[in-house]
Scaffold this motif. Structure first.
Motif, PDB file in Angstrom:
ATOM      1  N   CYS A 145      45.194  13.319 -14.314  1.00 17.87           N
ATOM      2  CA  CYS A 145      46.574  13.798 -14.230  1.00 17.87           C
ATOM      3  C   CYS A 145      46.856  15.023 -15.092  1.00 17.87           C
ATOM      4  O   CYS A 145      48.011  15.441 -15.215  1.00 17.87           O
ATOM      5  CB  CYS A 145      47.536  12.672 -14.608  1.00 17.87           C
ATOM      6  SG  CYS A 145      47.415  11.226 -13.524  1.00 17.87           S
ATOM      7  N   SER A 148      46.608  19.851 -11.390  1.00 17.81           N
ATOM      8  CA  SER A 148      46.455  19.643  -9.956  1.00 17.81           C
ATOM      9  C   SER A 148      45.051  20.041  -9.516  1.00 17.81           C
ATOM     10  O   SER A 148      44.578  21.133  -9.827  1.00 17.81           O
ATOM     11  CB  SER A 148      47.483  20.481  -9.186  1.00 17.81           C
ATOM     12  OG  SER A 148      47.249  20.394  -7.794  1.00 17.81           O
ATOM     13  N   HIS A 155      46.886  14.125  -4.608  1.00 15.87           N
ATOM     14  CA  HIS A 155      48.119  14.572  -5.248  1.00 15.87           C
ATOM     15  C   HIS A 155      49.085  13.394  -5.151  1.00 15.87           C
ATOM     16  O   HIS A 155      49.126  12.704  -4.124  1.00 15.87           O
ATOM     17  CB  HIS A 155      48.706  15.801  -4.547  1.00 15.87           C
ATOM     18  CG  HIS A 155      49.830  16.439  -5.308  1.00 15.87           C
ATOM     19  ND1 HIS A 155      51.124  15.956  -5.271  1.00 15.87           N
ATOM     20  CD2 HIS A 155      49.852  17.518  -6.138  1.00 15.87           C
ATOM     21  CE1 HIS A 155      51.892  16.708  -6.040  1.00 15.87           C
ATOM     22  NE2 HIS A 155      51.147  17.668  -6.575  1.00 15.87           N
ATOM     23  N   TRP A 171      52.410  21.510  -9.533  1.00 16.13           N
ATOM     24  CA  TRP A 171      52.151  20.587 -10.640  1.00 16.13           C
ATOM     25  C   TRP A 171      53.022  20.957 -11.827  1.00 16.13           C
ATOM     26  O   TRP A 171      53.240  22.139 -12.113  1.00 16.13           O
ATOM     27  CB  TRP A 171      50.686  20.638 -11.057  1.00 16.13           C
ATOM     28  CG  TRP A 171      50.238  19.422 -11.817  1.00 16.13           C
ATOM     29  CD1 TRP A 171      50.127  19.273 -13.172  1.00 16.13           C
ATOM     30  CD2 TRP A 171      49.839  18.171 -11.253  1.00 16.13           C
ATOM     31  NE1 TRP A 171      49.688  18.016 -13.484  1.00 16.13           N
ATOM     32  CE2 TRP A 171      49.497  17.316 -12.328  1.00 16.13           C
ATOM     33  CE3 TRP A 171      49.739  17.697  -9.956  1.00 16.13           C
ATOM     34  CZ2 TRP A 171      49.059  16.007 -12.129  1.00 16.13           C
ATOM     35  CZ3 TRP A 171      49.300  16.396  -9.756  1.00 16.13           C
ATOM     36  CH2 TRP A 171      48.967  15.567 -10.833  1.00 16.13           C
ATOM     37  N   TRP A 175      55.217  15.814 -12.173  1.00 18.62           N
ATOM     38  CA  TRP A 175      54.140  15.335 -11.309  1.00 18.62           C
ATOM     39  C   TRP A 175      53.059  14.631 -12.126  1.00 18.62           C
ATOM     40  O   TRP A 175      52.436  13.671 -11.643  1.00 18.62           O
ATOM     41  CB  TRP A 175      53.535  16.488 -10.518  1.00 18.62           C
ATOM     42  CG  TRP A 175      54.364  16.932  -9.352  1.00 18.62           C
ATOM     43  CD1 TRP A 175      54.894  18.170  -9.139  1.00 18.62           C
ATOM     44  CD2 TRP A 175      54.761  16.136  -8.228  1.00 18.62           C
ATOM     45  NE1 TRP A 175      55.593  18.199  -7.958  1.00 18.62           N
ATOM     46  CE2 TRP A 175      55.526  16.964  -7.373  1.00 18.62           C
ATOM     47  CE3 TRP A 175      54.549  14.810  -7.858  1.00 18.62           C
ATOM     48  CZ2 TRP A 175      56.073  16.502  -6.175  1.00 18.62           C
ATOM     49  CZ3 TRP A 175      55.097  14.345  -6.664  1.00 18.62           C
ATOM     50  CH2 TRP A 175      55.843  15.186  -5.838  1.00 18.62           C
ATOM     51  N   CYS A 179      51.783  10.974 -11.376  1.00 21.42           N
ATOM     52  CA  CYS A 179      50.350  10.755 -11.210  1.00 21.42           C
ATOM     53  C   CYS A 179      49.897   9.555 -12.032  1.00 21.42           C
ATOM     54  O   CYS A 179      49.201   8.664 -11.525  1.00 21.42           O
ATOM     55  CB  CYS A 179      49.588  12.012 -11.630  1.00 21.42           C
ATOM     56  SG  CYS A 179      47.790  11.825 -11.679  1.00 21.42           S
TER      57      CYS A 179
END
Length: 364
Positions: A145, A148, A155, A171, A175, A179
């Motif tokens: 994580c 990206s 993803h 990202w 995100w 993740c």
């Protein structure tokens, strides 16, 4: 004295009348330079070129996936018919495309049915983490994580719809948080007692491909040749998914070889535990064989059952998965045999032989 005052008063009144009668002074309008006008027009056109197609595409997805006008929407936790897992370069792109060509809503590396056509199922290598033992180590979550790495097929947006992260950003910190939540939720969820995966599937199949041919394709994808340094992305994911293994720092073939071996060993353990319903060879089956094994003939979703009856009436119907040319990479550029593996790692060679035999392959 009085006359002087009267004259001054009269002069002030006359001046005031003149000021009221005079037309307002207008500032001259300076025309914008021609270059500036052109830039403004170009920016407007560019905005329209981006915004209009995006709006149309978003509306298209909403109508088909969420409005309920064409078919019932599918919630994140609602069951789908089929999950197929298989290593990268085992032909998962071809499998998802073949099923979609028949008319099934099957997506590659995505199970969020609010943004992707995956009502009937998903074909994915990364969804295999639900069959990895234990819980996700913190170090593994941090590795996966940190940034990206879409070329690895993962993803968080592919797993569920985010209500807080911007889809205009590839990202960011948001995100990264999503993740971490997804990795911790998905890791081992299908094989751990007392746990359930967020997105359930009625059937799960394992797609096998000859392990040496899979390694060859991965070498071309991530290293170009077996002696080149390994891709940072593959090395990072391999270390994250199997942190107990002593990974070679930058050598391509050992990393690729162990990645394929450890992945399929974990999936075959899930087959043995009856957490995966069946195994098939990508080189030896037709797309309708896969649909049959995936239970579409008795699927809970009526349109999927009807479609199966229409296009897969006879056993072996449909194109063979190995007949397609999607995502073909190697084209004979790299050839790996057991002599190569034995030369770099005898234990790896021994386990590849055993793995090939378990999956029904002759590994010379």
């Amino acid at each position: 004295m009085g006359d002087a005052k009267q004259r001054r008063g009269a002069a002030r009144k006359a001046k005031a009348r003149d000021a009221q009668a005079a037309p307002p002074v207008r500032q001259a309008q300076v025309p914008a330079p021609a270059g500036l006008r052109k830039v403004a027009r170009d920016l407007t056109a560019l905005t329209l070129l981006i915004a209009v197609p995006y709006a149309v595409y978003s509306a298209y997805l909403w109508v088909h996936l969420e409005s309920g006008w064409l078919r019932p929407p599918v919630g994140h936790g609602e069951s789908r018919q089929l999950l197929i897992v298989g290593s990268q370069s085992s032909g998962t792109v071809q499998t998802s495309a073949s099923l979609a060509t028949l008319g099934f809503e099957v997506a590659h590396e995505a199970s969020d049915a609010s943004t992707t056509f995956c009502r009937d199922g998903t074909v994915s290598w990364f969804h295999g983490i639900r069959f990895l033992p234990g819980i996700a180590p913190d170090e593994s979550v941090e590795l996966i994580c940190a940034r990206s790495l879409r070329n690895m097929g993962f993803h968080p947006a592919g797993f569920r719809r985010s209500t807080s992260c911007s889809y205009r950003r590839t990202w960011d910190a948001c995100w990264a948080r999503e993740c971490g939540e997804i990795i911790r939720s998905e890791w081992g969820c299908a094989i751990t007692e007392g746990r359930a995966c967020d997105t359930p599937f009625a059937k799960t199949l394992l797609q096998a491909r000859h392990p040496l041919r899979t390694m060859e394709s991965l070498v071309v994808k991530f290293c170009r040749n077996e002696t080149a340094p390994v891709s940072h992305a593959l090395a990072l994911f391999a270390a994250a998914l199997w942190p107990a293994h002593a990974w070679a720092a930058d050598s391509c073939l050992p990393v690729v070889g162990w990645y394929v071996t450890l992945y399929y060993e974990a999936m075959m353990a899930a087959v043995d535990a009856r957490k995966i319903d069946g195994v098939y060879k990508a080189e030896a089956v037709g797309v309708c064989d896969v649909a049959r094994m995936g239970g579409f003939g008795s699927a809970a979703y009526p349109p999927a059952r009807q479609l199966y009856a229409e296009v897969c009436a006879s056993p072996g119907g449909g194109q063979g998965l190995a007949d397609g040319a999607r995502n073909a990479r190697n084209h004979g550029r790299v050839r790996i045999d057991m002599e190569n593996l034995t030369a770099i790692d005898r234990e790896l060679a021994t386990r590849v032989l055993a793995l090939g035999a378990r999956m029904g392959y002759d590994v010379p």
